[in-house]
Each structure stands twice: as structure tokens, then as C-alpha cells.
Design a protein around this motif. Structure first.
Motif, PDB file in Angstrom:
ATOM      1  N   GLU A  48      68.836 -38.228  26.791  1.00  0.00           N
ATOM      2  CA  GLU A  48      68.340 -36.988  25.902  1.00  0.00           C
ATOM      3  C   GLU A  48      67.778 -35.915  26.760  1.00  0.00           C
ATOM      4  OE1 GLU A  48      65.601 -37.992  22.691  1.00  0.00           O
ATOM      5  OE2 GLU A  48      67.337 -39.223  21.572  1.00  0.00           O
ATOM      6  N   GLY A  49      66.945 -36.121  27.717  1.00  0.00           N
ATOM      7  CA  GLY A  49      66.426 -35.101  28.659  1.00  0.00           C
ATOM      8  C   GLY A  49      67.349 -34.542  29.601  1.00  0.00           C
ATOM      9  N   LEU A  50      68.484 -35.079  29.861  1.00  0.00           N
ATOM     10  CA  LEU A  50      69.781 -34.361  30.489  1.00  0.00           C
ATOM     11  C   LEU A  50      70.418 -33.574  29.548  1.00  0.00           C
ATOM     12  CD1 LEU A  50      71.271 -33.853  32.996  1.00  0.00           C
ATOM     13  CD2 LEU A  50      72.472 -36.191  32.709  1.00  0.00           C
ATOM     14  N   CYS A  51      70.591 -33.912  28.330  1.00  0.00           N
ATOM     15  CA  CYS A  51      71.076 -33.313  27.202  1.00  0.00           C
ATOM     16  C   CYS A  51      70.653 -32.022  27.051  1.00  0.00           C
ATOM     17  CB  CYS A  51      71.285 -33.992  25.947  1.00  0.00           C
ATOM     18  SG  CYS A  51      72.602 -35.065  25.667  1.00  0.00           S
ATOM     19  N   ARG A  52      69.282 -31.948  26.938  1.00  0.00           N
ATOM     20  CA  ARG A  52      68.447 -30.757  26.701  1.00  0.00           C
ATOM     21  C   ARG A  52      68.677 -29.830  27.809  1.00  0.00           C
ATOM     22  NH1 ARG A  52      65.231 -34.894  23.946  1.00  0.00           N
ATOM     23  NH2 ARG A  52      65.491 -34.261  21.705  1.00  0.00           N
ATOM     24  N   SER A  53      68.513 -30.299  29.000  1.00  0.00           N
ATOM     25  CA  SER A  53      68.595 -29.456  30.309  1.00  0.00           C
ATOM     26  C   SER A  53      70.048 -28.724  30.200  1.00  0.00           C
ATOM     27  CB  SER A  53      68.029 -30.283  31.510  1.00  0.00           C
ATOM     28  OG  SER A  53      69.489 -31.108  32.060  1.00  0.00           O
ATOM     29  N   LEU A  54      71.097 -29.470  29.629  1.00  0.00           N
ATOM     30  CA  LEU A  54      72.312 -28.552  29.503  1.00  0.00           C
ATOM     31  C   LEU A  54      72.410 -27.819  28.374  1.00  0.00           C
ATOM     32  CD1 LEU A  54      74.482 -31.865  30.594  1.00  0.00           C
ATOM     33  CD2 LEU A  54      73.928 -29.811  32.149  1.00  0.00           C
ATOM     34  N   GLY A  55      71.365 -27.621  27.647  1.00  0.00           N
ATOM     35  CA  GLY A  55      71.350 -27.081  26.357  1.00  0.00           C
ATOM     36  C   GLY A  55      72.219 -27.526  25.398  1.00  0.00           C
ATOM     37  N   ILE A  56      72.236 -28.864  25.265  1.00  0.00           N
ATOM     38  CA  ILE A  56      72.876 -29.658  24.449  1.00  0.00           C
ATOM     39  C   ILE A  56      71.821 -30.441  23.429  1.00  0.00           C
ATOM     40  CG2 ILE A  56      74.434 -31.655  23.629  1.00  0.00           C
ATOM     41  CD1 ILE A  56      75.646 -30.971  26.564  1.00  0.00           C
ATOM     42  N   ASP A  57      71.725 -30.286  21.895  1.00  0.00           N
ATOM     43  CA  ASP A  57      70.703 -30.920  21.102  1.00  0.00           C
ATOM     44  C   ASP A  57      71.312 -32.521  20.953  1.00  0.00           C
ATOM     45  OD1 ASP A  57      69.097 -31.710  19.275  1.00  0.00           O
ATOM     46  OD2 ASP A  57      69.776 -30.343  17.870  1.00  0.00           O
ATOM     47  N   PRO A  58      70.578 -33.302  21.275  1.00  0.00           N
ATOM     48  CA  PRO A  58      70.912 -34.630  21.316  1.00  0.00           C
ATOM     49  C   PRO A  58      70.960 -34.932  19.928  1.00  0.00           C
ATOM     50  CG  PRO A  58      68.826 -34.699  22.343  1.00  0.00           C
ATOM     51  CD  PRO A  58      69.464 -33.417  22.256  1.00  0.00           C
ATOM     52  N   GLU A  59      70.484 -34.373  19.081  1.00  0.00           N
ATOM     53  CA  GLU A  59      70.134 -34.890  17.628  1.00  0.00           C
ATOM     54  C   GLU A  59      71.267 -33.867  16.791  1.00  0.00           C
ATOM     55  OE1 GLU A  59      66.191 -34.870  16.488  1.00  0.00           O
ATOM     56  OE2 GLU A  59      65.667 -36.240  17.932  1.00  0.00           O
ATOM     57  N   ALA A  60      72.018 -33.083  17.287  1.00  0.00           N
ATOM     58  CA  ALA A  60      72.875 -32.464  16.559  1.00  0.00           C
ATOM     59  C   ALA A  60      73.676 -33.230  15.728  1.00  0.00           C
ATOM     60  CB  ALA A  60      73.604 -31.447  17.609  1.00  0.00           C
ATOM     61  N   VAL A  61      74.290 -34.283  16.115  1.00  0.00           N
ATOM     62  CA  VAL A  61      75.200 -34.937  15.446  1.00  0.00           C
ATOM     63  C   VAL A  61      74.648 -36.501  15.213  1.00  0.00           C
ATOM     64  CG1 VAL A  61      77.213 -33.681  15.865  1.00  0.00           C
ATOM     65  CG2 VAL A  61      76.754 -35.436  17.490  1.00  0.00           C
ATOM     66  N   ASP A  62      75.384 -37.430  14.595  1.00  0.00           N
ATOM     67  CA  ASP A  62      74.598 -38.566  14.384  1.00  0.00           C
ATOM     68  C   ASP A  62      75.526 -39.562  15.744  1.00  0.00           C
ATOM     69  OD1 ASP A  62      77.112 -39.546  13.638  1.00  0.00           O
ATOM     70  OD2 ASP A  62      76.668 -39.821  11.555  1.00  0.00           O
ATOM     71  N   GLU A  63      74.808 -40.856  15.541  1.00  0.00           N
ATOM     72  CA  GLU A  63      75.283 -41.719  16.910  1.00  0.00           C
ATOM     73  C   GLU A  63      76.725 -42.197  16.676  1.00  0.00           C
ATOM     74  OE1 GLU A  63      73.356 -46.038  17.934  1.00  0.00           O
ATOM     75  OE2 GLU A  63      71.851 -44.647  17.712  1.00  0.00           O
ATOM     76  N   THR A  64      77.178 -42.432  15.715  1.00  0.00           N
ATOM     77  CA  THR A  64      78.550 -42.501  15.473  1.00  0.00           C
ATOM     78  C   THR A  64      79.429 -41.439  16.127  1.00  0.00           C
ATOM     79  OG1 THR A  64      78.416 -43.826  13.590  1.00  0.00           O
ATOM     80  CG2 THR A  64      80.657 -43.236  13.931  1.00  0.00           C
ATOM     81  N   THR A  65      79.124 -40.231  15.807  1.00  0.00           N
ATOM     82  CA  THR A  65      79.981 -39.148  16.144  1.00  0.00           C
ATOM     83  C   THR A  65      79.686 -38.930  17.620  1.00  0.00           C
ATOM     84  OG1 THR A  65      79.347 -37.854  14.024  1.00  0.00           O
ATOM     85  CG2 THR A  65      80.253 -36.478  15.919  1.00  0.00           C
ATOM     86  N   TRP A  66      78.447 -39.306  18.245  1.00  0.00           N
ATOM     87  CA  TRP A  66      78.237 -39.127  19.734  1.00  0.00           C
ATOM     88  C   TRP A  66      79.244 -40.070  20.355  1.00  0.00           C
ATOM     89  CZ3 TRP A  66      77.320 -35.302  22.330  1.00  0.00           C
ATOM     90  CH2 TRP A  66      76.010 -34.498  22.273  1.00  0.00           C
TER      91      TRP A  66
END
Length: 507
Positions: A51-69
Motif C-alpha cells: 500500500e505504501g508503494l502504491c500511494r507513492s506511485l499515485g495509485i489508490d490501493p483502495e480504488a478497487v476491491d481485492e478481487t479486481t486487484w
């Protein structure tokens, strides 16, 4: 989700995570890559999302659910803006040149610009066959996926330039190696996937135009301040920059006892990042000639050989750049040799500074490097644990009684005693003991990815489906400099029956 106890996401937010791709490599000529999508897997399951790396890349880790990820990070669903491709490259593998390698089991989804303004690649490893797969299946066993997740994130926490791991996914499919194994897909994040081998691919084909295009692309991406220099000078400056980055990188590896294991030219990144964690390992007992990789029969990539091999790899990059440096070739060779000379000087400086910092010296003077080298020699002769010796030195700076925790690490404790007397006499000039100790703890980690712990976590996940050891080890590795109790299992060397002496390539 960081491979921990975070609750699963149960409500879909969106159909697409909205990753802001800006794909510059895909704009290079078609001979640089093969365009193709990842091959879908049977039943993807998200194991870890950083999640931390997601956010540093400008990606919201909660934008989609786990199945979609899971579907996206396994390659079953392409996010909007992705332009999937497999990159072409060549490489010297254990000194033997292979003119066509390329991404045989990886797909570059595209590039994103992070919140720090740095452009990074998002790549899926284990994503299926490509035109570069040769006889391979394009898949990755879950074990190597988990290994790279753990070790690359540990390297980042140690402050060493490295590719990162954004996610690990179980594919729900079997992978056939020497036995049947569960499959996985890793999402790797890198400043780029440009390698010495990328240049070699085009140089081997005498495609000088492509070498020039690649060099200019690499400069624009990694050394943009060189872009406005006139042509011959900027390529010489670029070669020197790559050499300096590699010198700093290898010196940093040696400071934590890291053995890469497969320093082929296709694993030598132009960015100066650590790339490919297949048969890598970390020293337990200090042994300069240590080799772990099952395929390194001659010890080419032994711990102490790594600086020499890095210089050799850089010479192969220089070979590729000769036509850009000057005519005739003799003049180009002289220019390249001058640029490459920067490697040796920079490595020696970085290594000396690093090794004296490990023994608490912030203001080095003549004789300090020799003092540190003497300790290393005594450690090698006595089988002393590399990480634990330096960490426990911090506890003993102002308290000789604390030597009781260090002496048993040496087969002959007297070998440490005579060195410690000279060391303490030198540290008197470095300031108050508590300040020196604090500085040493910021330099010498308490926790590294010890081979037996990594292998144990992988075995639990692969053989028993138990991700608990993986999650606990990951949590320890991302805070490597924190104080831990003396009996903390993550800080201790392996028992004799736990020692891992051979590691294996993930392919």
C-alpha cells in the motif's frame, strides 16, 4: 494490504484503479520490444499489496476491491492506459554471450510518474510466454515471487537502491519444474528495466542507430542534465554516470553481506538499482569467497568478486557505446577507459567510507580502513556472524562488559579481544559513546533477510499454504534498524541444521 492482517476489501469501488500511465518506452521503434498482453491465469488470489508503494506511485490501493486487484496484477485484466510489451535484450550469462534473451516471462504494463516526480516501470513477472521465452513456459513459481517480494522490500528498507515489489499474486495454476509447484505473479517496480544487456542486443546486430536511440532514451530518463551536452561528450558522461551508480551499489551490497548470485550483464541495471533476486543470499558467517547460487559452479559471482564483475559488466557497456564515443576506435577505447576509471575510484571511496562507518568512525583518518579490515580478517578466520558482530559492536562502544555478547561469535574469542582494545582507543576521538552507538545502529541493521528465514517463510507458504511466517518476516524486514530483544529469532544466525548453503534461480 501489506501481507499482514489487514481486513479484506469486500465492496468494489470501481472497475479500474485509474493508474496514470505515461508510456515512453512504448514510443521507441518496434524492434525494441514485442507488443502482447499477459496470459491470463486460472484463479488469481492477492497475497500482498504494498500500500505504501502504491500511494507513492499515485495509485489508490483502495480504488478497487481485492478481487479486481488480483485480476489486474495477475494479468487477467488490463488497467486503462497500459501498453503491455516484452522488452528485447541480450546478455553475458556467466561470461558467455547470448545475443537474444529478452523478457521471457515478464510483461511491462507501462510507466507511472510517482508523487516524487520519478518515472517508474510497472512490470508483471510470471505473466506468460512471450516471443523471448525460448523453451520456457513464461510462468513463475510462487516461491521465487515471495522471495523477491521479501528481499527487494528489505533492500529498500536498508536504503540500498533496488527494484521494488508492488504485489504478489497466487495464480491458482501449477508450474512444472523439478516438481509441481504453485504459480505466482510479481508486480515489479523499477526506475527502468534498461540493462547493459539491452545495449548489447542492438550492438550485437550492429544496429548503431538503435544504440544511439537507446542511449539518448536512457539519458533522458536517468541523467536528463546530460541531454543538452554535445553528442560524443554526453555518451562519455553517461557511461561514467552508470559506472558511478554501479560502484555505489556494489559497495552498499558489501556493507550488508549481500551476494547477488547472478550478476550477468542482463541483470546489470543502467539505473544503478539491484535487479533480479533469484539465487541471491546474505552472509551469515563472514566469508569473502561465499557462493550460494546452485548454478555458479566456478564462484564467478562470489561475495568478494562482485566489484570485479561489476567493472567487467561496465566494460561490456563501453563496448556497445564505442561507435558513439569517437572515430577511430582506438580513440573511442581511450575515452571509454577514462570514463570507466571512475568506477574503481568511486568504489574504493564508497567502500572505505562504509566499512569505517560500520565500526563507528564518522571522521576517518589514516589507518581506519586497516582497522576495519583487520576486524574482517579476524571474523573470517573465526566464523563470526557478519550482521550480528557489527550490530553488537554498537552495544559495546562504551561498555567492555558488553563484549560478552560478541566474543562467543568468534571461534577464538581472544581474536576479538585484542582488536577491541585498539578499536575503543580509536573511538575516544569520535565523541560520546552514546552518540557513536546511535550512529552505528543507524548503519548496522539488526535484521536482514537471513537465508533460513526466507526459505522457511517460502516453504510455509508453498508447502502448507501458511502465509503467517511470510507476513511476520516482512514486518521485521521493513524496520531493519530498530532495536530488538537479544533472543529475537529474526536477529540470530541459523542453527547448524538451519543453514542454507545453496540457493536456486527462480526460472
Amino acid at each position: 494490504m501489506d501481507a499482514s492482517a489487514a481486513p479484506p476489501l469486500t465492496q468494489p469501488r470501481k472497475a479500474d484503479p485509474g493508474i496514470s500511465f505515461d508510456n515512453t518506452y512504448a514510443r521507441l521503434p518496434a524492434r525494441f520490444y514485442a507488443r502482447l498482453p499477459p496470459t491470463p491465469v486460472a484463479e488469481p488470489t492477492l497475497i500482498a499489496l504494498n500500500e505504501g508503494l502504491c500511494r507513492s506511485l499515485g495509485i489508490d490501493p483502495e480504488a478497487v476491491d481485492e478481487t479486481t486487484w488480483a485480476a489486474i496484477l495477475a494479468g487477467n485484466r488490463l488497467p486503462a492506459g497500459a501498453e503491455p510489451l516484452a522488452q528485447a535484450y541480450a546478455g553475458h550469462q556467466f561470461g558467455v554471450f547470448v545475443p537474444s534473451l529478452g523478457d521471457g516471462r515478464a510483461i511491462l504494463l507501462g510507466e507511472v510518474v510517482g508523487t516524487d516526480g520519478v518515472r517508474r516501470d510497472l512490470q508483471l513477472k510470471g505473466s506468460g510466454r512471450t516471443p523471448f521465452s525460448r523453451m520456457g513456459d513464461g510462468r513463475a513459481p510462487l516461491g521465487p515471487v515471495l522471495r523477491e517480494f521479501l528481499v527487494s522490500e528489505a533492500m529498500a528498507a536498508l536504503g540500498i537502491p533496488t527494484t521494488r515489489s508492488l504485489a504478489a499474486v497466487a495464480s491458482g495454476e501449477a508450474v512444472y519444474r523439478d516438481r509441481v509447484l504453485p504459480g505466482g505473479v510479481l508486480t515489479r517496480v523499477a526506475s527502468s528495466h534498461l540493462r547493459v544487456g539491452t545495449f548489447q542486443y542492438f550492438a550485437a546486430r550492429n544496429d548503431i542507430e538503435a544504440v544511439r536511440l537507446l542511449a539518448d532514451y536512457a539519458i533522458a530518463r536517468h541523467d536528463p542534465d546530460l541531454a543538452d551536452m554535445p553528442a560524443p561528450e554526453r555518451y562519455r558522461a553517461f557511461l561514467e554516470r552508470v559506472a558511478l551508480r554501479q560502484a555505489d551499489l556494489v559497495a552498499a551490497w558489501l556493507m550488508v553481506g549481500f551476494v547477488h548470485g547472478v550478476m550477468n550483464t542482463d541483470n546489470c541495471a543502467i539505473s544503478g538499482e539491484t535487479i533480479d533476486f533469484g539465487p541471491c543470499a546474505f552472509l551469515d558467517a563472514y566469508e569473502p569467497g561465499a557462493v550460494f547460487s546452485s548454478i555458479d559452479h566456478g564462484g564467478r559471482y562470489a561475495y568478494a568478486n562482485q566489484p570485479r564483475i561489476a567493472a567487467w559488466n561496465l566494460a561490456r557497456l563501453a563496448d556497445c557505446l564505442l561507435p558513439l564515443l569517437a572515430e577511430p576506435q582506438e580513440e573511442a577505447i581511450a575515452i571509454a577507459e577514462d570514463a570507466l576509471a571512475a568506477f574503481g575510484e568511486r568504489f574504493r571511496t564508497a567502500y572505505r567510507a562504509g566499512i569505517v562507518r560500520k565500526i563507528g568512525i564518522a571522521r576517518p583518518r589514516e589507518g581506519d580502513a586497516e582497522l576495519a579490515a583487520d576486524l574482517l580478517a579476524r571474523m573470517a578466520e573465526n566464523g563470526a556472524d557478519f550482521t550480528l558482530t557489527f550490530r553488537r559492536l554498537a552495544e559495546a562502544v562504551g561498555d567492555p562488559a558488553a563484549d560478552g555478547a560478541i566474543r562467543p561469535l568468534f571461534a577464538d574469542p581472544a581474536a576479538f579481544d585484542s582488536w577491541a582494545e585498539r578499536w575503543r582507543a580509536r573511538l575516544v576521538e569520535e565523541g560520546p559513546a552514546e552518540e557513536v552507538a546511535a550512529r552505528m545502529k543507524r548503519t548496522n541493521p539488526a535484521v536482514i533477510p537471513r537465508n533460513h528465514l526466507v526459505e522457511g517463510a517460502i516453504a510455509a507458504a508453498v508447502e502448507r499454504g501458511d502465509l503467517g511466517p511470510f507476513a511476520c518476516l516482512h514486518a521485521a524486514l521493513i524496520d531493519p534498524y530498530a532495536d530488538r530483544t537479544p533472543d529475537d529469532r529474526y536477529t540470530l544466525p541459523p542453527a547448524p541444521h538451519e543453514r542454507v548453503t545453496v540457493t536456486f534461480c527462480g526460472t
